[in-house]
Design a protein around this motif. Sequence first.
Motif, short mmCIF file in Angstrom:
data_model
loop_
_atom_site.label_atom_id
_atom_site.label_comp_id
_atom_site.label_asym_id
_atom_site.label_seq_id
_atom_site.Cartn_x
_atom_site.Cartn_y
_atom_site.Cartn_z
N GLY A 1 33.01 12.94 -9.15
CA GLY A 1 33.96 13.01 -10.26
C GLY A 1 34.83 11.77 -10.27
N PRO A 2 35.60 11.62 -11.33
CA PRO A 2 36.44 10.42 -11.46
C PRO A 2 37.61 10.43 -10.48
CG PRO A 2 36.95 11.96 -13.21
CD PRO A 2 35.79 12.55 -12.45
N SER A 3 38.24 9.27 -10.33
CA SER A 3 39.37 9.21 -9.41
C SER A 3 40.54 10.00 -9.99
CB SER A 3 39.78 7.76 -9.15
OG SER A 3 40.14 7.16 -10.35
N LEU B 1 24.77 11.86 8.12
CA LEU B 1 25.79 12.90 8.31
C LEU B 1 25.31 14.23 7.74
CD1 LEU B 1 28.90 10.74 7.49
CD2 LEU B 1 28.60 12.04 9.60
N ALA B 2 24.64 14.16 6.59
CA ALA B 2 24.15 15.39 5.95
C ALA B 2 22.98 15.99 6.72
CB ALA B 2 23.77 15.10 4.50
N ARG B 3 22.24 15.13 7.45
CA ARG B 3 21.15 15.68 8.27
C ARG B 3 21.68 16.40 9.50
NH1 ARG B 3 18.04 11.09 6.54
NH2 ARG B 3 18.88 9.79 8.18
N GLN B 4 22.83 15.92 10.00
CA GLN B 4 23.37 16.44 11.27
C GLN B 4 24.32 17.62 11.13
OE1 GLN B 4 22.28 15.37 14.11
NE2 GLN B 4 21.09 13.64 13.32
N HIS B 5 24.89 17.79 9.92
CA HIS B 5 25.94 18.81 9.75
C HIS B 5 25.79 19.52 8.41
CE1 HIS B 5 28.29 16.65 12.88
NE2 HIS B 5 27.83 15.56 12.29
N ASP B 6 26.45 20.71 8.30
CA ASP B 6 26.70 21.29 6.98
C ASP B 6 27.84 20.46 6.40
OD1 ASP B 6 24.90 23.41 7.34
OD2 ASP B 6 26.42 24.69 8.24
N VAL B 7 27.63 19.86 5.24
CA VAL B 7 28.67 18.95 4.73
C VAL B 7 29.13 19.30 3.31
CG1 VAL B 7 28.02 16.91 6.07
CG2 VAL B 7 26.95 17.28 3.84
N ILE B 8 30.39 18.97 3.08
CA ILE B 8 30.88 18.81 1.71
C ILE B 8 31.19 17.33 1.61
CG2 ILE B 8 32.80 19.18 0.14
CD1 ILE B 8 32.87 21.99 0.76
N MET B 9 30.45 16.64 0.77
CA MET B 9 30.59 15.19 0.69
C MET B 9 31.14 14.83 -0.68
SD MET B 9 27.54 12.52 1.65
CE MET B 9 27.41 12.95 3.36
N ASP B 10 32.21 14.06 -0.72
CA ASP B 10 32.71 13.68 -2.05
C ASP B 10 32.59 12.19 -2.29
OD1 ASP B 10 35.10 12.10 -1.80
OD2 ASP B 10 36.35 13.86 -1.59
N GLY B 11 32.35 11.85 -3.56
CA GLY B 11 32.18 10.45 -3.93
C GLY B 11 31.94 10.31 -5.42
N ARG B 12 31.07 9.37 -5.78
CA ARG B 12 30.77 9.13 -7.19
C ARG B 12 29.30 9.37 -7.51
NH1 ARG B 12 35.29 8.29 -5.96
NH2 ARG B 12 36.87 7.03 -6.99
N ASP B 13 28.45 9.22 -6.49
CA ASP B 13 27.00 9.26 -6.71
C ASP B 13 26.32 10.16 -5.68
OD1 ASP B 13 27.52 7.73 -4.47
OD2 ASP B 13 25.83 6.39 -4.79
N ILE B 14 27.04 11.14 -5.17
CA ILE B 14 26.47 11.96 -4.09
C ILE B 14 25.37 12.86 -4.65
CG2 ILE B 14 26.96 13.51 -2.16
CD1 ILE B 14 28.33 10.70 -2.06
N GLY B 15 25.67 13.56 -5.74
CA GLY B 15 24.66 14.45 -6.32
C GLY B 15 23.54 13.70 -7.03
#
Length: 226
Positions: free
Chosen positions: A10-12, A120-134
């Motif tokens: 999402g946007p900043s 990081l996503a391979r090693q853990h259950d993650v919630i990752m935030d950014g601009r292009d994650i999905g």
Amino acid sequence: MGHKSVAIDGPSGAGKSTLARQAAKALGFLYVDTGAIYRTLALLALERGVDPADPAAVQALLPQADIRLAYNSSDGLQHMYLCGRDVTEDIRRPEVSRAASSVSAIQAVRDFLMETQRELARQHDVIMDGRDIGTVVLPQADVKIFLTASPEARARRRCDELAQRGTPQDLETVLAEIVERDRRDTTRAAAPLRQAEDAVLVDTTELDLAESLQALLDAVRGELNA
Ligand code: DC
């Protein structure tokens, strides 16, 4: 069994980091702030006197970019290390924000930092935030959320935050900056900000923080159980 992943883009100024951190805590997932990774590289460029907008010069820095994440055992917060030094506070400076916006538009930078994020996503259950994650980093994420709010709502929140910090700015200036940042983020050639087709839209324009967190958790839990 593989780990679960939740991508939040999402946007900043939409409240992504605050909400994603709280949602991660509620779910027992690791919160990964990917903006902090770009910020750490931007800090390296500034410290080495490299123009963050010069793709060739920034690319030449990458072999020396020893960037690591670590999680503080007492507060659980993500700390960033640059060549072994804790730069968690330094990367929040305004000049680093500007430089991060420049370095993150360079495709070679995005390619270089991709593996850190995927690992990081391979090693853990993650919630990752950014601009292009999905859209780019975790296209197979179990849950994709596009978290947004109107530019006016984001500007008002940013003004409140600045006033609380003792550095007030007027609403019009802040709104103009947000509109300009949105334009840059959505029109850049490398991984522009956009909602993935299979992302759930969470719009917090009319919601306060507690309501936004509830809306986010409802969306995540709904998708995880779907
Ligand atoms: O979310 P933030 O303000 O900490 O992000 C810093 C900069 O990095 C911002 O200009 C957007 C960019 N960024 C990006 O391009 N891709 C990401 N996954 C995260 C951040």
